[in-house]
Design an enzyme around this catalytic site. Sequence first.
Site, short mmCIF file in Angstrom:
data_model
loop_
_atom_site.label_atom_id
_atom_site.label_comp_id
_atom_site.label_asym_id
_atom_site.label_seq_id
_atom_site.Cartn_x
_atom_site.Cartn_y
_atom_site.Cartn_z
N LYS A 174 -8.01 -15.87 7.48
CA LYS A 174 -9.26 -16.12 6.80
C LYS A 174 -9.09 -17.31 5.85
O LYS A 174 -7.95 -17.68 5.54
CB LYS A 174 -9.73 -14.87 6.04
CG LYS A 174 -8.98 -14.58 4.73
CD LYS A 174 -9.59 -13.39 4.05
CE LYS A 174 -8.97 -13.17 2.68
NZ LYS A 174 -9.41 -14.11 1.67
N HIS A 204 -5.31 -8.91 6.04
CA HIS A 204 -4.06 -8.25 5.69
C HIS A 204 -4.28 -6.88 5.06
O HIS A 204 -3.38 -6.04 5.10
CB HIS A 204 -3.22 -9.13 4.77
CG HIS A 204 -3.75 -9.28 3.39
ND1 HIS A 204 -4.64 -10.27 3.04
CD2 HIS A 204 -3.52 -8.58 2.25
CE1 HIS A 204 -4.92 -10.17 1.76
NE2 HIS A 204 -4.27 -9.15 1.25
N GLU A 242 -8.39 -7.72 -9.71
CA GLU A 242 -7.17 -8.47 -9.94
C GLU A 242 -7.06 -8.80 -11.42
O GLU A 242 -8.08 -9.05 -12.08
CB GLU A 242 -7.17 -9.77 -9.13
CG GLU A 242 -7.20 -9.56 -7.63
CD GLU A 242 -7.18 -10.89 -6.88
OE1 GLU A 242 -6.08 -11.31 -6.48
OE2 GLU A 242 -8.26 -11.49 -6.72
N HIS A 266 -12.46 -7.95 3.19
CA HIS A 266 -11.71 -6.75 2.79
C HIS A 266 -12.61 -5.56 2.50
O HIS A 266 -12.42 -4.46 3.04
CB HIS A 266 -10.86 -7.05 1.55
CG HIS A 266 -9.89 -8.17 1.72
ND1 HIS A 266 -9.28 -8.47 2.92
CD2 HIS A 266 -9.42 -9.09 0.83
CE1 HIS A 266 -8.47 -9.50 2.77
NE2 HIS A 266 -8.54 -9.90 1.51
N LYS A 364 -11.60 -11.32 -10.71
CA LYS A 364 -10.34 -11.79 -11.27
C LYS A 364 -10.37 -11.62 -12.78
O LYS A 364 -11.43 -11.55 -13.39
CB LYS A 364 -10.10 -13.25 -10.89
CG LYS A 364 -9.87 -13.47 -9.40
CD LYS A 364 -9.52 -14.90 -9.10
CE LYS A 364 -9.22 -15.07 -7.61
NZ LYS A 364 -8.03 -14.29 -7.19
#
Length: 512
Positions: A174, A204, A242, A266, A364
């Site tokens: 991606k 992933h 995150e 995701h 984030k």
Amino acid sequence: MPTRRIAWTNPLRNPLDKRLPRIAGPAGMVLFGVTGDLARKKILPAIYDLANRGLLPAGFTLVGFGRREWSKEDFQDYVRKAVEERARTTWNEHVWERLAEGLNFVTGNFDDDAAFDAMAQTLSELDATRGTGGNWAFYLSIPPESFADVCHQLDRTGMAEAKGESWRRVVIEKPFGHDQESARELNAIVNAVFPEDDVFRIDHYLGKETVQNILALRFANQLFDPMLNSHYVDHVQITMAEDIGLGGRAGYYDGIGAARDVIQNHLLQLLALVAMDEPFSFSPRDMQDEKVKVLRAVKPVEPFELTTARGQYTAGWQGSEKVVGLREEEGFDAESRTETYAACTVEITSRRWAGVPFYLRTGKRLGRRVTEIAIVYKDAPHQPFTRGEIGSLGQNAMVIRVQPDEGMLMRFGSKVPGSTMEVRDVNMDFSYAEAFTEQSPEAYERLILDALLDEASLFPTNEEVELSWEILDPILAHWAENGRPDEYPAGSWGPPSADAMLARDGRTWRRP
């Protein structure tokens, strides 16, 4: 359109015995983008770890492609350094020596005909000397704008075409497009050279053990799946938070943002695994069919000014560390409207999930690093308790922790010891690390091995990618027309608009 080839099977392995390790047959891999961070930190160490676990064939061969004027020895030194820094398994000199024998490098640019002609000759020679059997996976760890050049060269030189019972596959990282239209264009470029069955799009997150455990929890037990529907579930929260900032990725991130970077792939994939109906089997076709059915039924909830939120982090404290805001990050345009926090509300228009909102959020510089799926249940229809007896009782919840502290938590009410009736929330906690002694493989190990084995269950199809963009595109269009994102201080849990998004429904975000 190329025809579908027959995959190699291991004659020494009983395909019905799933307890035996899955070992790849004769094969090699060509890695484009081999000098990039992803290759150095994830792909190359994963290949070594697979070899160290005995899951790659003895003659496995890796060909790197790049602009550097490297000899075979230079490439071996580069790979060894990456492996020594990042490999998860212990160092084994014998394994390394065997793997290093199959390392080769071709110098060139993506528009360099001579370089790709040399690569075609190299692969032909390696088939003869390394026993790769004509089986090659082409790993595109490169920007999407380079896909067309590389696919054209693979087609022009005949490297994309398998002969006899050999196979050729393409593995793609991606981002796969920036909206539905660009995703369709990329699909057309790739599928003009490789049939869809031979295209493996990496997400992933789908390689993580705890994500795959969603399937085990739901379909290996009678306990959970019967209560995953609108009769029992109040709402679902899917979070990927995150605690880091852009970390030198300002050039890549500007113009992409949190929604494109995380929600489109995701989080919508996690939603599909939680919400899909039981597949007939775990074969790639059956799994993908059920995920596609869910994604077709997913609709973003309007009005977007009330059901979505976006933000940019400002200076603040990340733990005990003072950190700068987004606009002070090196290389980032201070006038950019790219969001570092994104949240949205979607619904699934099916009998199972009608009326159940799914809240997706990512960001984030949030309070801590965590990815989880929280399924929050409705209150019991009748409570034979007084308000005082259950005053501190919340809603039941099942929380699947994807990372870190992988596992699952169940929250339910229990009587407090004593002479009076008082019910409080308690937690029942399952931890992967405590329950199993086996070390979970890294996600890239699982996905690279699956690509070599032609196991496509964990790879999104082009239809899944396009449907995910169809869900997200209206939200992105709304944001593009409505000013700057809100602000939130680093170390917090997002902008006030995110809390208001749930408050309008009488709900609050779970605090991980």
